[in-house]
Design a protein around this motif. Structure first.
Motif, PDB file in Angstrom:
ATOM      1  N   LYS A  80     -41.492 -26.455  15.499  1.00 40.24           N
ATOM      2  CA  LYS A  80     -42.863 -27.084  14.789  1.00 40.24           C
ATOM      3  C   LYS A  80     -43.493 -25.750  14.694  1.00 40.24           C
ATOM      4  CE  LYS A  80     -44.565 -31.114  15.382  1.00 40.24           C
ATOM      5  NZ  LYS A  80     -44.548 -32.178  16.520  1.00 40.24           N
TER       6      LYS A  80
ATOM      7  N   ARG B 165     -40.793 -22.221  12.820  1.00 43.61           N
ATOM      8  CA  ARG B 165     -38.988 -22.064  12.492  1.00 43.61           C
ATOM      9  C   ARG B 165     -40.094 -22.154  11.024  1.00 43.61           C
ATOM     10  NH1 ARG B 165     -33.831 -25.951  13.017  1.00 43.61           N
ATOM     11  NH2 ARG B 165     -35.895 -27.903  12.139  1.00 43.61           N
TER      12      ARG B 165
ATOM     13  N   LYS C 152     -38.720 -26.509   5.909  1.00 40.47           N
ATOM     14  CA  LYS C 152     -37.528 -26.374   4.901  1.00 40.47           C
ATOM     15  C   LYS C 152     -37.260 -25.867   4.199  1.00 40.47           C
ATOM     16  CE  LYS C 152     -36.202 -30.923   6.298  1.00 40.47           C
ATOM     17  NZ  LYS C 152     -36.474 -32.794   5.333  1.00 40.47           N
ATOM     18  N   PRO C 153     -38.406 -25.969   2.960  1.00 35.19           N
ATOM     19  CA  PRO C 153     -38.302 -25.445   1.631  1.00 35.19           C
ATOM     20  C   PRO C 153     -38.248 -23.942   2.074  1.00 35.19           C
ATOM     21  CG  PRO C 153     -40.197 -26.400   1.268  1.00 35.19           C
ATOM     22  CD  PRO C 153     -39.546 -26.286   2.826  1.00 35.19           C
TER      23      PRO C 153
ATOM     24  N   ARG D 190     -36.461 -22.238   4.298  1.00 31.36           N
ATOM     25  CA  ARG D 190     -35.230 -21.421   5.099  1.00 31.36           C
ATOM     26  C   ARG D 190     -34.564 -21.289   4.197  1.00 31.36           C
ATOM     27  NH1 ARG D 190     -34.991 -26.423   8.753  1.00 31.36           N
ATOM     28  NH2 ARG D 190     -37.757 -26.827   9.325  1.00 31.36           N
TER      29      ARG D 190
END
Lengths: 303, 156
Positions: free
Chosen positions: B144, B147, B150-151, B153
């Protein structure tokens, strides 16, 4: 001698009557308490099935449970979740059961009409579009449960949606175009488990709210139900959860999906992220296996 | 004189390029190492998941998987010590900005993995499951904050 017997009988009768009254009171109190306990248990189960109303807790900023204040970004602006604790000043402590049911069913808040016939409409970030399908008995149980959570004094924040989208009066038209109210109807052609799954997915767990694309007005595209959304909550994308083999979760086995909802673990061992991890942690992990299997049954063939 | 200067400058440039390419290679090796380590952690969780969700008669293996999780999570701080934010990485700069929190998060996984290892010897399926979720929660908590979403990565 006779009068002594009569007096004895008289006393016995009084004691017996007294005993009957006490027993009746005790029985009635026990039945009421058992019914209340049962209702609360049902309410908690409903609460968990909604994902623990986790949007109403500002988890990221260490906010108190269900006290609202969490920012929910939408393409139209930012909305802050509201305080749904039973605090009488800042929460829903002064609401009646019918106010709660109306809010869940119609997306309309309690209080006087604001402008002629116009009532306080909630922005559809609050998923009344799905909650409208919840059965009345479940809504009443949920209401009873919410009354038991610790009250928190925390003021609601105003929405940050610039006009014209921020004008609540527009929601009358929005609802007319994008919202159909009404309780969930079972499909007699389908099995009991499928219907239970459909009720859980479409009413309580409100999966389509994040996992379906929305039209330019922000309404769910019902012809693309569960096909995923690039504009999910908090700017995250929500994946396609249809049974499509390549774009959806058609390659998942049923046990994988049940396991995921129970543990939060994906097939590759990674943990669910974002809002999904919250609804699992706060809600779905507490569902009985029979409900998780029902969700799997429905999601595997929603048509 | 001019000729000598030209040779020296050229040599310096060559050494500079060589060094920077060496560093870039090293960075990419670091990223590869980190990703292998993280993948291994995920694989162990996945393996435990397969045992528990399908009731495989391999419960005795859970202790070994938990041990690998414990050992791998112990390696995380050293693996991430070098600050690399560019390239094929999902690591957020927050790792180095909040280094002590990152180390605590790695330690939490180590601690919960250790507990899973201990339970694995004697616990019931429900206990395994509850502890495995605790391990998963520590992974999730770390992801959380540290990292990339998502968009952002990189495509694998």
């Amino acid at each position: 001698m006779e009068s002594a017997i009569k007096t004895g009988r008289y006393f016995l009768l009084i004691i017996w009557r007294y005993f009957l009254v006490v027993a009746a009171c005790w029985l009635s109190i026990s039945i009421t308490l058992a019914a209340d306990k049962q209702l609360l248990k049902q309410g908690e189960a409903v609460f968990r099935a909604t994902g623990g109303c986790s949007c109403h807790t500002d988890i990221k900023n260490g906010g108190q449970r269900l006290a609202g204040g969490r920012s929910l970004m939408t393409p139209f602006g930012t909305v802050f979740s509201t305080n749904i604790t039973p605090d009488k000043i800042t929460g829903i402590g002064n609401w009646q059961a019918d106010d709660f049911i109306k809010a869940m069913r119609m997306g309309v808040g309690p209080g006087e009409k604001q402008f002629f016939f116009f009532q306080k409409h909630y922005f559809p970030v609050f998923p009344y579009t799905s909650f409208t399908r919840i059965r009345a008995s479940d809504l009443r149980a949920l209401w009873q449960y919410l009354k038991t959570v610790p009250p928190v004094n925390s003021l609601n924040k105003p929405v940050e949606i610039p006009p014209p989208f921020g004008w609540r009066i527009n929601l009358i038209f929005w609802n007319w175009l994008n919202f159909t109210s009404g309780e969930f109807k079972t499909n007699p052609a389908k099995s009991e488990i499928w219907n239970r799954g459909a009720y859980l997915v479409r009413a309580l767990a409100h999966c389509e709210e994040c996992h379906s694309p929305r039209n330019m007005m922000g309404g769910i595209q019902h012809d693309k139900l569960f096909m995923g959304s690039k504009e999910g909550p908090e700017g995250e994308s929500a994946p396609n959860i249809t049974p499509h083999k390549t774009t959806g979760i058609g390659m998942w086995e049923r046990s994988d999906l049940t396991w995921f909802l129970k543990s939060g673990l994906k097939l590759d061992g990674d943990f669910a992220e974002g809002v999904m991890s919250e609804v699992i942690v706060e809600g779905y992990q507490y569902l009985p296996d029979s409900d998780l299997e029902a969700i799997t049954e429905y999601i595997s063939s929603p048509q | 004189m001019k000729k000598n200067s030209l040779v020296i400058i050229t040599m310096m440039l060559v050494i500079g390029f060589y060094n920077s390419s060496l560093f870039a290679q090293q960075d990419s090796a670091f990223l590869g190492y980190r990703q292998s380590l993280m993948k291994s952690l995920g694989s162990q969780m996945g393996a435990i998941g397969h045992i528990l969700k399908s009731g495989l008669p391999l419960k005795q293996n859970i202790a070994s998987h938990a041990q690998i999780i414990t050992l791998n999570s112990k390696l995380l701080p050293a693996a991430f010590e070098k600050k690399i934010t560019a390239g094929r990485t999902d690591a957020r700069p927050a790792i180095w900005q909040q280094w002590s929190q990152f180390k605590s998060a790695a330690m939490a996984t180590q601690r919960e993995g250790q507990k899973l290892m201990e339970i694995a010897g004697s616990g019931s399926t429900n206990e395994f499951f509850a502890q495995m979720k605790n391990v998963g929660m520590t992974c999730s908590a770390c992801h959380k904050g540290f990292r990339k979403p998502k968009p952002e990565r990189f495509k694998r």
